[in-house]
Design a protein around this motif. Structure first.
Motif, PDB file in Angstrom:
ATOM      1  N   TYR A 202      29.192  47.162   4.819  1.00 53.89           N
ATOM      2  CA  TYR A 202      28.248  46.501   5.729  1.00 53.89           C
ATOM      3  C   TYR A 202      28.268  47.163   7.099  1.00 53.89           C
ATOM      4  O   TYR A 202      27.204  47.504   7.657  1.00 53.89           O
ATOM      5  N   ARG A 203      29.461  47.349   7.661  1.00 54.21           N
ATOM      6  CA  ARG A 203      29.569  47.948   8.997  1.00 54.21           C
ATOM      7  C   ARG A 203      28.945  49.349   9.029  1.00 54.21           C
ATOM      8  O   ARG A 203      28.147  49.669   9.925  1.00 54.21           O
ATOM      9  N   ALA A 204      29.315  50.167   8.042  1.00 56.69           N
ATOM     10  CA  ALA A 204      28.828  51.551   8.026  1.00 56.69           C
ATOM     11  C   ALA A 204      27.314  51.606   7.846  1.00 56.69           C
ATOM     12  O   ALA A 204      26.628  52.412   8.500  1.00 56.69           O
ATOM     13  N   THR A 205      26.771  50.763   6.998  1.00 56.05           N
ATOM     14  CA  THR A 205      25.327  50.802   6.729  1.00 56.05           C
ATOM     15  C   THR A 205      24.537  50.300   7.929  1.00 56.05           C
ATOM     16  O   THR A 205      23.486  50.870   8.269  1.00 56.05           O
ATOM     17  N   MET A 206      25.002  49.269   8.577  1.00 54.04           N
ATOM     18  CA  MET A 206      24.309  48.777   9.776  1.00 54.04           C
ATOM     19  C   MET A 206      24.233  49.858  10.850  1.00 54.04           C
ATOM     20  O   MET A 206      23.183  50.045  11.487  1.00 54.04           O
ATOM     21  N   LEU A 207      25.326  50.595  11.030  1.00 53.21           N
ATOM     22  CA  LEU A 207      25.321  51.669  12.028  1.00 53.21           C
ATOM     23  C   LEU A 207      24.350  52.773  11.625  1.00 53.21           C
ATOM     24  O   LEU A 207      23.621  53.312  12.476  1.00 53.21           O
ATOM     25  N   ARG A 208      24.310  53.123  10.344  1.00 50.07           N
ATOM     26  CA  ARG A 208      23.374  54.147   9.882  1.00 50.07           C
ATOM     27  C   ARG A 208      21.926  53.707  10.071  1.00 50.07           C
ATOM     28  O   ARG A 208      21.045  54.524  10.321  1.00 50.07           O
ATOM     29  N   GLU A 209      21.691  52.399   9.944  1.00 50.65           N
ATOM     30  CA  GLU A 209      20.335  51.861  10.108  1.00 50.65           C
ATOM     31  C   GLU A 209      19.966  51.663  11.574  1.00 50.65           C
ATOM     32  O   GLU A 209      18.847  51.244  11.896  1.00 50.65           O
ATOM     33  N   GLY A 210      20.916  51.946  12.472  1.00 46.29           N
ATOM     34  CA  GLY A 210      20.640  51.836  13.898  1.00 46.29           C
ATOM     35  C   GLY A 210      20.837  50.440  14.469  1.00 46.29           C
ATOM     36  O   GLY A 210      20.264  50.116  15.519  1.00 46.29           O
ATOM     37  N   HIS A 211      21.665  49.619  13.814  1.00 46.88           N
ATOM     38  CA  HIS A 211      21.890  48.251  14.276  1.00 46.88           C
ATOM     39  C   HIS A 211      23.378  48.017  14.513  1.00 46.88           C
ATOM     40  O   HIS A 211      24.233  48.651  13.887  1.00 46.88           O
ATOM     41  N   GLU A 212      23.669  47.081  15.412  1.00 46.79           N
ATOM     42  CA  GLU A 212      25.057  46.728  15.689  1.00 46.79           C
ATOM     43  C   GLU A 212      25.555  45.750  14.621  1.00 46.79           C
ATOM     44  O   GLU A 212      24.965  44.683  14.426  1.00 46.79           O
ATOM     45  N   PRO A 213      26.623  46.078  13.891  1.00 47.94           N
ATOM     46  CA  PRO A 213      27.135  45.142  12.878  1.00 47.94           C
ATOM     47  C   PRO A 213      27.776  43.922  13.527  1.00 47.94           C
ATOM     48  O   PRO A 213      28.389  44.031  14.593  1.00 47.94           O
ATOM     49  N   LEU A 214      27.612  42.777  12.882  1.00 52.34           N
ATOM     50  CA  LEU A 214      28.260  41.557  13.348  1.00 52.34           C
ATOM     51  C   LEU A 214      28.882  40.859  12.142  1.00 52.34           C
ATOM     52  O   LEU A 214      28.175  40.357  11.274  1.00 52.34           O
ATOM     53  N   VAL A 215      30.223  40.874  12.084  1.00 55.38           N
ATOM     54  CA  VAL A 215      30.960  40.255  10.985  1.00 55.38           C
ATOM     55  C   VAL A 215      31.541  38.935  11.466  1.00 55.38           C
ATOM     56  O   VAL A 215      32.274  38.897  12.456  1.00 55.38           O
ATOM     57  N   ILE A 216      31.204  37.857  10.764  1.00 52.96           N
ATOM     58  CA  ILE A 216      31.779  36.541  11.055  1.00 52.96           C
ATOM     59  C   ILE A 216      32.904  36.307  10.053  1.00 52.96           C
ATOM     60  O   ILE A 216      32.678  36.136   8.857  1.00 52.96           O
ATOM     61  N   GLU A 217      34.133  36.345  10.544  1.00 48.41           N
ATOM     62  CA  GLU A 217      35.269  36.147   9.653  1.00 48.41           C
ATOM     63  C   GLU A 217      35.405  34.670   9.274  1.00 48.41           C
ATOM     64  O   GLU A 217      35.138  33.787  10.090  1.00 48.41           O
ATOM     65  N   CYS A 218      35.843  34.439   8.050  1.00 50.42           N
ATOM     66  CA  CYS A 218      36.042  33.068   7.573  1.00 50.42           C
ATOM     67  C   CYS A 218      37.250  32.465   8.288  1.00 50.42           C
ATOM     68  O   CYS A 218      38.334  33.050   8.292  1.00 50.42           O
ATOM     69  N   GLU A 219      37.050  31.295   8.877  1.00 49.09           N
ATOM     70  CA  GLU A 219      38.112  30.682   9.676  1.00 49.09           C
ATOM     71  C   GLU A 219      39.019  29.766   8.860  1.00 49.09           C
ATOM     72  O   GLU A 219      40.019  29.262   9.379  1.00 49.09           O
ATOM     73  N   SER A 220      38.674  29.522   7.599  1.00 54.34           N
ATOM     74  CA  SER A 220      39.503  28.656   6.757  1.00 54.34           C
ATOM     75  C   SER A 220      40.678  29.447   6.170  1.00 54.34           C
ATOM     76  O   SER A 220      40.639  30.681   6.105  1.00 54.34           O
ATOM     77  N   ALA A 221      41.696  28.732   5.747  1.00 56.54           N
ATOM     78  CA  ALA A 221      42.833  29.375   5.087  1.00 56.54           C
ATOM     79  C   ALA A 221      42.356  30.024   3.787  1.00 56.54           C
ATOM     80  O   ALA A 221      41.421  29.526   3.139  1.00 56.54           O
ATOM     81  N   PRO A 222      42.959  31.157   3.408  1.00 54.08           N
ATOM     82  CA  PRO A 222      42.548  31.836   2.168  1.00 54.08           C
ATOM     83  C   PRO A 222      42.545  30.907   0.969  1.00 54.08           C
ATOM     84  O   PRO A 222      43.477  30.126   0.772  1.00 54.08           O
TER      85      PRO A 222
END
Length: 344
Positions: A202-222
């Motif tokens: 996701y991060r790499a593809t967003m950068l290639r597409e010219g967009h800033e990646p935004l990852v929302i990490e899951c806040e719950s316990a695994p």
């Protein structure tokens, strides 16, 4: 007329007028013996209630026709789908599948390994627990029999069949960027290697597409309760005053199911049609994805090919077991297919 009853393979062999080894050959593969002998055995079978205890007979051999299948959960329809396909592949090739689940618990994965070894399976197809696996358990299994992994690779250098997560996530990110606002990525706890691969893609593809990646990490316990995690994460984001974007890409379909339910409960309209508030997409093409409301846009893993190639690799490993050969560990990485539905 009542059919005859025989107490043992020896009794039935004597009644057929054949040797015990010849009868065993017949039950393994009828084509191994002469046609006249085969017809004699089959005629005797029709007149009797005899059913050989093939399971016990195989346990007495050094190498059985049993193949172990071990997955983290049999309540996850993706694993159910792949295991069902593996079972059919094995049956078609004359092997008996022995299915076990670790129920996402390391101690039960270890127990399942002991069970498979006690059953003298000829080999095993395993979807490891990932970070939760106890290295000693899988190590004991791989020391004893050929093992092929699927879905998530093992910490050991084992044959593997799985999805090309770099390709599949790139494909859906590109689609979402072309068709609307670039996606925000809703991540899941990284309990498996493939979770990290999806985030990286996701991060790499967003950068290639010219967009800033935004990852929302899951806040719950695994946890493997991905629907609950998705629901809770969406609730938290909405409670904080709104969503970080109008397009959400979830790391897997089950997480997307929870996110969609929470969005609907908050009055948001999900979909790509005019007037919708938010687009949501997933990954895997979970068997229920087409039946959500709206139906879920996702990436379809090639489950039939995963099953077929895993069985093919394992049977080749069993055939080559013990041979003094220096060959690279096979890895089969399969591309996924974009499935465009109503949600995004």
């Amino acid at each position: 007329m009542a059919k005859k009853t025989y107490r043992s393979m020896d009794d039935f062999a004597a009644a057929c007028g054949v040797s015990r080894p010849t009868l065993s050959k017949y039950f393994d593969d009828p084509t191994q013996i002469k046609e006249v002998t085969r017809k004699r055995i089959e005629a005797a079978l029709k007149k009797s209630n005899f059913e050989p205890n093939l399971f016990a007979r195989h346990l007495n051999r050094k190498r059985t026709k049993n193949i172990g299948i071990l997955v983290p959960s049999m309540s996850d329809p993706f694993y159910v789908q792949v295991v069902s396909l593996i079972e059919l592949e094995l049956r078609a090739k004359g092997f008996w599948p022995v299915q076990l689940s670790s129920h996402t618990r390391p101690e039960l994965e270890e127990e399942a390994v002991r069970t498979l070894l006690s059953l003298k399976v000829a080999g095993a197809i395993v979807a490891p627990l990932g970070a939760g696996s106890r290295r000693s358990a899988l190590g004991r299994l791989t020391d004893a029999i050929p093992v092929v992994c699927f879905d998530s690779p093992s910490a050991f250098d084992l044959p593997f069949v799985g999805n090309d997560n770099m390709q599949s996530v790139a494909a859906i990110v590109q689609y979402l960027c072309r068709s609307g606002e670039p996606p925000v990525f809703l991540d899941v706890p990284h309990m498996m290697v493939n979770a990290g691969e999806r985030t990286e893609s996701y991060r790499a593809t967003m950068l290639r597409e010219g967009h800033e990646p935004l990852v929302i990490e899951c806040e719950s316990a695994p946890s493997w309760e991905f629907e609950r995690l998705g629901y809770e994460q969406m609730q938290r984001m909405l409670a904080r005053g709104g969503l970080p974007g109008k397009t959400l890409l979830c790391a897997n379909d089950r997480f997307a199911f929870g996110a969609m339910a929470a969005a609907f409960a908050s009055g948001l309209r999900i979909g790509r049609a005019e007037g919708c508030d938010i687009r949501i997409a997933g990954h895997d093409d979970h068997p229920l994805s087409r039946y959500t409301c709206p139906s879920l846009t996702t990436m379809a893993q090639n489950a039939p090919e995963i099953a077929a190639r895993a069985v093919e690799l394992l049977l080749k490993c069993i055939e080559d077991d013990g041979a003094d050969r220096k060959v690279a560990t096979p890895r089969v990485i399969l591309e996924a297919t974009l499935v465009m539905r109503e949600s995004a």
